[in-house]
Design a protein around this motif. Structure first.
Motif, PDB file in Angstrom:
ATOM      1  N   MET A 107      27.973  95.708  70.346  1.00 25.44           N
ATOM      2  CA  MET A 107      28.707  94.573  70.880  1.00 25.44           C
ATOM      3  C   MET A 107      28.369  94.327  72.348  1.00 25.44           C
ATOM      4  O   MET A 107      28.231  93.208  72.779  1.00 25.44           O
ATOM      5  N   PHE A 108      28.226  95.415  73.112  1.00 22.97           N
ATOM      6  CA  PHE A 108      27.967  95.265  74.538  1.00 22.97           C
ATOM      7  C   PHE A 108      26.474  95.271  74.868  1.00 22.97           C
ATOM      8  O   PHE A 108      26.101  95.106  76.000  1.00 22.97           O
ATOM      9  N   ARG A 109      25.647  95.478  73.843  1.00 21.88           N
ATOM     10  CA  ARG A 109      24.207  95.513  74.087  1.00 21.88           C
ATOM     11  C   ARG A 109      23.654  94.144  74.462  1.00 21.88           C
ATOM     12  O   ARG A 109      22.640  94.047  75.118  1.00 21.88           O
ATOM     13  N   ASN A 110      24.291  93.063  74.057  1.00 21.18           N
ATOM     14  CA  ASN A 110      23.798  91.716  74.330  1.00 21.18           C
ATOM     15  C   ASN A 110      24.287  91.151  75.655  1.00 21.18           C
ATOM     16  O   ASN A 110      23.846  90.084  76.059  1.00 21.18           O
ATOM     17  N   LYS A 111      25.183  91.850  76.344  1.00 23.92           N
ATOM     18  CA  LYS A 111      25.710  91.341  77.620  1.00 23.92           C
ATOM     19  C   LYS A 111      24.621  91.147  78.677  1.00 23.92           C
ATOM     20  O   LYS A 111      24.600  90.128  79.331  1.00 23.92           O
ATOM     21  N   PRO A 112      23.696  92.095  78.869  1.00 21.92           N
ATOM     22  CA  PRO A 112      22.646  91.847  79.869  1.00 21.92           C
ATOM     23  C   PRO A 112      21.776  90.643  79.519  1.00 21.92           C
ATOM     24  O   PRO A 112      21.414  89.852  80.396  1.00 21.92           O
ATOM     25  N   LYS A 113      21.474  90.480  78.251  1.00 26.49           N
ATOM     26  CA  LYS A 113      20.669  89.326  77.837  1.00 26.49           C
ATOM     27  C   LYS A 113      21.425  88.027  78.067  1.00 26.49           C
ATOM     28  O   LYS A 113      20.852  87.031  78.499  1.00 26.49           O
ATOM     29  N   LEU A 114      22.719  88.059  77.777  1.00 26.48           N
ATOM     30  CA  LEU A 114      23.555  86.882  77.990  1.00 26.48           C
ATOM     31  C   LEU A 114      23.647  86.549  79.479  1.00 26.48           C
ATOM     32  O   LEU A 114      23.553  85.384  79.868  1.00 26.48           O
ATOM     33  N   ALA A 115      23.793  87.565  80.318  1.00 25.36           N
ATOM     34  CA  ALA A 115      23.873  87.355  81.762  1.00 25.36           C
ATOM     35  C   ALA A 115      22.550  86.801  82.303  1.00 25.36           C
ATOM     36  O   ALA A 115      22.549  85.891  83.146  1.00 25.36           O
ATOM     37  N   ILE A 116      21.443  87.336  81.811  1.00 27.45           N
ATOM     38  CA  ILE A 116      20.130  86.836  82.247  1.00 27.45           C
ATOM     39  C   ILE A 116      19.951  85.382  81.802  1.00 27.45           C
ATOM     40  O   ILE A 116      19.493  84.539  82.570  1.00 27.45           O
ATOM     41  N   GLY A 117      20.330  85.086  80.563  1.00 26.73           N
ATOM     42  CA  GLY A 117      20.227  83.711  80.060  1.00 26.73           C
ATOM     43  C   GLY A 117      21.086  82.747  80.860  1.00 26.73           C
ATOM     44  O   GLY A 117      20.652  81.652  81.208  1.00 26.73           O
ATOM     45  N   ALA A 118      22.308  83.171  81.186  1.00 26.66           N
ATOM     46  CA  ALA A 118      23.201  82.312  81.975  1.00 26.66           C
ATOM     47  C   ALA A 118      22.638  82.104  83.379  1.00 26.66           C
ATOM     48  O   ALA A 118      22.703  81.001  83.932  1.00 26.66           O
ATOM     49  N   GLY A 119      22.062  83.149  83.958  1.00 27.58           N
ATOM     50  CA  GLY A 119      21.463  83.028  85.285  1.00 27.58           C
ATOM     51  C   GLY A 119      20.275  82.081  85.287  1.00 27.58           C
ATOM     52  O   GLY A 119      20.131  81.253  86.190  1.00 27.58           O
ATOM     53  N   LEU A 120      19.432  82.193  84.272  1.00 26.81           N
ATOM     54  CA  LEU A 120      18.278  81.292  84.164  1.00 26.81           C
ATOM     55  C   LEU A 120      18.722  79.845  83.964  1.00 26.81           C
ATOM     56  O   LEU A 120      18.135  78.925  84.536  1.00 26.81           O
ATOM     57  N   LEU A 121      19.764  79.647  83.174  1.00 22.83           N
ATOM     58  CA  LEU A 121      20.295  78.302  82.956  1.00 22.83           C
ATOM     59  C   LEU A 121      20.832  77.723  84.262  1.00 22.83           C
ATOM     60  O   LEU A 121      20.602  76.549  84.570  1.00 22.83           O
ATOM     61  N   LEU A 122      21.518  78.535  85.053  1.00 27.93           N
ATOM     62  CA  LEU A 122      22.039  78.067  86.342  1.00 27.93           C
ATOM     63  C   LEU A 122      20.898  77.701  87.285  1.00 27.93           C
ATOM     64  O   LEU A 122      20.923  76.646  87.922  1.00 27.93           O
ATOM     65  N   VAL A 123      19.872  78.547  87.362  1.00 30.47           N
ATOM     66  CA  VAL A 123      18.725  78.259  88.228  1.00 30.47           C
ATOM     67  C   VAL A 123      18.030  76.979  87.758  1.00 30.47           C
ATOM     68  O   VAL A 123      17.682  76.115  88.567  1.00 30.47           O
ATOM     69  N   PHE A 124      17.855  76.846  86.454  1.00 32.05           N
ATOM     70  CA  PHE A 124      17.238  75.640  85.900  1.00 32.05           C
ATOM     71  C   PHE A 124      18.049  74.405  86.289  1.00 32.05           C
ATOM     72  O   PHE A 124      17.499  73.399  86.735  1.00 32.05           O
ATOM     73  N   THR A 125      19.368  74.483  86.144  1.00 36.39           N
ATOM     74  CA  THR A 125      20.244  73.349  86.465  1.00 36.39           C
ATOM     75  C   THR A 125      20.201  73.021  87.952  1.00 36.39           C
ATOM     76  O   THR A 125      20.243  71.859  88.332  1.00 36.39           O
ATOM     77  N   LEU A 126      20.119  74.024  88.808  1.00 40.63           N
ATOM     78  CA  LEU A 126      20.107  73.786  90.253  1.00 40.63           C
ATOM     79  C   LEU A 126      18.818  73.116  90.729  1.00 40.63           C
ATOM     80  O   LEU A 126      18.839  72.352  91.686  1.00 40.63           O
ATOM     81  N   PHE A 127      17.698  73.406  90.073  1.00 43.58           N
ATOM     82  CA  PHE A 127      16.418  72.967  90.609  1.00 43.58           C
ATOM     83  C   PHE A 127      15.632  71.986  89.742  1.00 43.58           C
ATOM     84  O   PHE A 127      14.593  71.497  90.164  1.00 43.58           O
ATOM     85  N   VAL A 128      16.111  71.689  88.550  1.00 48.33           N
ATOM     86  CA  VAL A 128      15.440  70.730  87.671  1.00 48.33           C
ATOM     87  C   VAL A 128      16.449  69.667  87.265  1.00 48.33           C
ATOM     88  O   VAL A 128      17.594  69.972  86.962  1.00 48.33           O
ATOM     89  N   GLY A 129      16.024  68.416  87.304  1.00 50.04           N
ATOM     90  CA  GLY A 129      16.903  67.325  86.924  1.00 50.04           C
ATOM     91  C   GLY A 129      16.198  66.341  86.007  1.00 50.04           C
ATOM     92  O   GLY A 129      14.991  66.415  85.800  1.00 50.04           O
ATOM     93  N   ILE A 130      16.983  65.439  85.459  1.00 52.96           N
ATOM     94  CA  ILE A 130      16.459  64.363  84.626  1.00 52.96           C
ATOM     95  C   ILE A 130      16.924  63.059  85.238  1.00 52.96           C
ATOM     96  O   ILE A 130      18.123  62.833  85.396  1.00 52.96           O
TER      97      ILE A 130
END
Length: 109
Positions: A1-24
């Motif tokens: 159950m807790f094994r996916n937390k780091p992957k989820l945190a990395i995915g959320a971080g990448l999504l935030l960086v993408f949102t901050l620096f890429v637009g449409i």
């Protein structure tokens, strides 16, 4: 159950960086007599949480360099120009005019 937390945190971080620096940008396009918008991805010149952008003023104001606009629209245009192009309002109006001309807009004399 807790094994996916780091992957989820990395995915959320990448999504935030993408949102901050890429637009449409929903660029206006005039085809025939119809005004439509076309999504154009871009790299933001300043970080912003907004993902989708659109020209905050009417295209005719840009084509005629109309500076007589309400303060709210002027501030929105200045913010749009800073995030989208990294330019001042005056330089941005010239850039936008060129892009609008390429998209089928013209200046009625």
């Amino acid at each position: 159950m807790f094994r996916n937390k780091p992957k989820l945190a990395i995915g959320a971080g990448l999504l935030l960086v993408f949102t901050l620096f890429v637009g449409i940008d929903m660029e206006p396009v005039l085809s025939g007599h119809e005004l439509t918008t076309v999504p154009v991805p871009f790299i933001k010149r300043q970080p912003a949480l907004a993902l989708v952008f659109s020209l905050p003023v009417e295209p005719f104001r840009v084509m005629h360099h109309d500076t007589d606009m309400p303060d709210v629209k002027r501030l929105a245009l200045q913010r749009y120009c800073a995030v989208r192009f990294g330019e001042s309002e005056a330089d941005c109006l010239a850039t936008l005019e060129g892009r609008l001309r390429e998209s089928g807009f013209y200046k009625a004399e």
